[in-house]
Design an enzyme around this catalytic site. Structure first.
Site, PDB file in Angstrom:
ATOM      1  N   ASN A   9       0.858  -1.177   0.000  1.00 21.89           N
ATOM      2  CA  ASN A   9       0.000   0.000   0.000  1.00 21.89           C
ATOM      3  C   ASN A   9       0.900   1.234   0.000  1.00 21.89           C
ATOM      4  O   ASN A   9       1.440   1.621   1.033  1.00 21.89           O
ATOM      5  CB  ASN A   9      -0.881  -0.045   1.273  1.00 21.89           C
ATOM      6  CG  ASN A   9      -1.866   1.094   1.338  1.00 21.89           C
ATOM      7  OD1 ASN A   9      -1.821   2.025   0.536  1.00 21.89           O
ATOM      8  ND2 ASN A   9      -2.755   1.032   2.308  1.00 21.89           N
ATOM      9  N   ARG A  90      -2.593  -1.817  -3.490  1.00 19.97           N
ATOM     10  CA  ARG A  90      -3.725  -0.909  -3.380  1.00 19.97           C
ATOM     11  C   ARG A  90      -3.479   0.214  -4.386  1.00 19.97           C
ATOM     12  O   ARG A  90      -2.432   0.856  -4.361  1.00 19.97           O
ATOM     13  CB  ARG A  90      -3.769  -0.343  -1.967  1.00 19.97           C
ATOM     14  CG  ARG A  90      -4.896   0.616  -1.806  1.00 19.97           C
ATOM     15  CD  ARG A  90      -4.864   1.261  -0.469  1.00 19.97           C
ATOM     16  NE  ARG A  90      -6.123   1.931  -0.248  1.00 19.97           N
ATOM     17  CZ  ARG A  90      -6.493   2.375   0.928  1.00 19.97           C
ATOM     18  NH1 ARG A  90      -5.742   2.213   1.968  1.00 19.97           N
ATOM     19  NH2 ARG A  90      -7.645   2.997   1.050  1.00 19.97           N
ATOM     20  N   HIS A 179     -12.415   4.689  -0.811  1.00 22.79           N
ATOM     21  CA  HIS A 179     -12.608   3.736   0.297  1.00 22.79           C
ATOM     22  C   HIS A 179     -13.419   2.524  -0.174  1.00 22.79           C
ATOM     23  O   HIS A 179     -14.048   1.845   0.640  1.00 22.79           O
ATOM     24  CB  HIS A 179     -13.374   4.371   1.488  1.00 22.79           C
ATOM     25  CG  HIS A 179     -12.617   5.406   2.229  1.00 22.79           C
ATOM     26  ND1 HIS A 179     -13.230   6.521   2.767  1.00 22.79           N
ATOM     27  CD2 HIS A 179     -11.298   5.501   2.543  1.00 22.79           C
ATOM     28  CE1 HIS A 179     -12.321   7.269   3.372  1.00 22.79           C
ATOM     29  NE2 HIS A 179     -11.146   6.672   3.255  1.00 22.79           N
ATOM     30  N   GLU A 387      -9.143  -3.580   5.017  1.00 21.64           N
ATOM     31  CA  GLU A 387      -8.841  -3.411   3.592  1.00 21.64           C
ATOM     32  C   GLU A 387      -7.718  -4.356   3.158  1.00 21.64           C
ATOM     33  O   GLU A 387      -7.728  -4.876   2.047  1.00 21.64           O
ATOM     34  CB  GLU A 387      -8.461  -1.954   3.322  1.00 21.64           C
ATOM     35  CG  GLU A 387      -9.664  -1.030   3.425  1.00 21.64           C
ATOM     36  CD  GLU A 387      -9.297   0.397   3.728  1.00 21.64           C
ATOM     37  OE1 GLU A 387      -8.777   0.653   4.847  1.00 21.64           O
ATOM     38  OE2 GLU A 387      -9.533   1.266   2.887  1.00 21.64           O
TER      39      GLU A 387
END
Ligand code: AMP
Length: 415
Positions: A9, A90, A179, A387
């Site tokens: 990420n 991500r 999100h 996540e």
């Protein structure tokens, strides 16, 4: 057979990573590299009950990944990089290209690059991450998990802005929402909770960044963030929805450029702009000690959440299974949750169970649970988001599918 999978990420100046064994889902180690590009960059590694922090000047995301691999090898979390069977990234923006996670090939990488104009802070670091991995291990599948993907099911009347149509057609101006990975995780958890696919939800992801998503029949119907994450709710440092004329007006009044004002709206506004602090715990403490600006900031945050809940309740025709609170503030700010539910109680037919609300938070034994009474027309639920799990799950599943299909191993054209 078990294999090791990496989740990456990359933020604008940071990089989080985690190494897992799949399909067991066992976390081996995670790390957080901060202040990339600064003189005082440093990183933290956590494994078993151990934690190590190191200072090291790290110039860019490629160096950050080299540092990550050095640590993984030195500490023998992997014996060789060939042990890694898949890498999940991500990615902030999938534009209108992606409504699901995908294996990254040349075309996908090109599309992600073309979306840098919509994610100028995040995409350069994410692209650097993908390209470094591609060089280092071209045969290992890399998966992009987009923050926007879940919101691609919004009907057009919900994602269009009433601006000249060419701005949409030629310049991609529309609401995308963010999100999405968190909203999808909560939706899937609620589908299990209610034992049906077609759940109707209002998901309040309230962290330092915050967005609400209206889910209709298990799919995103509307959401509060827009072309960028600036729109919607009052957030830690972002202003949320304002009259866009403020920008030209304040540029002239304070002799600022559009870029400077945009930076201020993203980084120095929201709770920080009003209360001088952006961490909600600090603001609660100030408010409890009588600080009027902190009290005002909390009222403004609460009002922005209540307004969107009310709007989405009507958009869902009042046919709601649950309002769900998640992320740092949603999972922990007990008083704020109570104030929100009490503000909508009469209008929407929901009643707070104060005892239940007081007992659920990530710092308590109970991390999730129903906080409404049985007299309510729908449930109010607190549920921690995850996540990283979603990125891991998609990466594992897509990598497995490739294996099963026996697709040629290289996803990039070798130069
Ligand atoms: P996130 O972006 O999801 O990590 O959430 C960060 C926000 O959650 C910060 O504003 C924190 O102050 C807030 N937060 C974390 N723990 C608590 C807590 N115990 N009570 C209130 N707010 C909290």
């Amino acid at each position: 057979m078990s294999g090791k999978f990496l989740v990456i990420n990359a933020g604008s100046s940071s990089l989080k990573f985690a190494l897992y064994v799949m399909p067991e889902g066992t976390l081996i180690v995670n790390g957080y590299i901060e202040k990339i590009g600064n003189l005082d960059s440093f990183y933290t590694l956590k494994w078993n009950e151990k934690k190590e922090e190191k200072r090291k000047q790290i110039e860019n995301h490629t160096e950050a990944l080299q540092t990550m691999f050095k640590e993984l090898l030195e500490k023998q979390f992997i014996k060789d990089i060939s042990e890694i069977q898949g890498i999940g990234h991500r990615v902030l923006h999938g534009g209108e290209f992606y409504s699901n996670s995908v294996i990254i090939d040349d075309k996908v990488l090109q599309n992600i690059k073309s979306l840098t104009k919509l994610g100028p802070l995040h995409h350069p670091g994410e692209i650097a991450g993908i390209e470094s991995m591609k060089k280092l291990m071209p045969d290992v599948p890399q998966v992009a998990v987009f923050d926007t993907a879940f919101h691609q099911t919004m009907p057009q009347e919900n994602f269009m802005y009433a601006v000249p149509i060419e701005w949409y057609r030629d310049n991609s101006v529309r609401k995308y929402g963010f999100h999405g990975t968190s909203h999808k995780y909560i939706t899937e958890s609620m589908q299990e909770h209610f034992k049906k696919k077609d759940v109707n939800l209002i998901i309040c992801h309230i962290g330092s960044g915050a967005s609400i998503c209206a889910v209709k029949d298990g799919k995103c119907h509307n959401t509060t963030m827009g072309l960028t994450p600036l729109d919607g709710l009052v957030m830690g440092t972002r202003c949320g929805t304002i009259d866009s004329s403020v920008i030209e007006y304040i540029c002239k009044e304070r002799n600022l450029s559009v870029e400077e004002v945009n930076h201020i709206l993203n980084k120095n506004s929201g709770l920080l702009g009003i209360a001088g602090k952006n961490d909600f715990r600090d603001i609660e403490e100030l408010a409890n000690n009588g600080d009027e600006m902190a009290q005002l900031a909390i009222k403004m945050l609460r009002k922005s959440i209540v307004n969107f809940i009310a709007q989405y309740f009507v958009e869902l025709n009042g046919e709601l299974d649950a309002i769900v609170f998640t992320a740092g503030i949603g999972e922990n700010a007990i008083t704020l949750r109570a104030d929100i539910i009490n503000s909508i109680s009469n209008a929407l037919g929901v009643e707070l169970d104060s005892n239940a609300n007081n007992s659920v938070a990530s710092f308590k034994d109970k991390k999730s649970g129903v906080i409404s009474t049985i007299h309510s027309k729908f449930q109010v639920i607190v549920m921690p988001t995850n996540e990283e799990y979603m990125i891991l799950k998609d990466t594992f599943e897509l990598s497995q599918q490739l294996k099963e299909k026996d697709i040629p191993k290289s996803y990039f054209i070798k130069k």
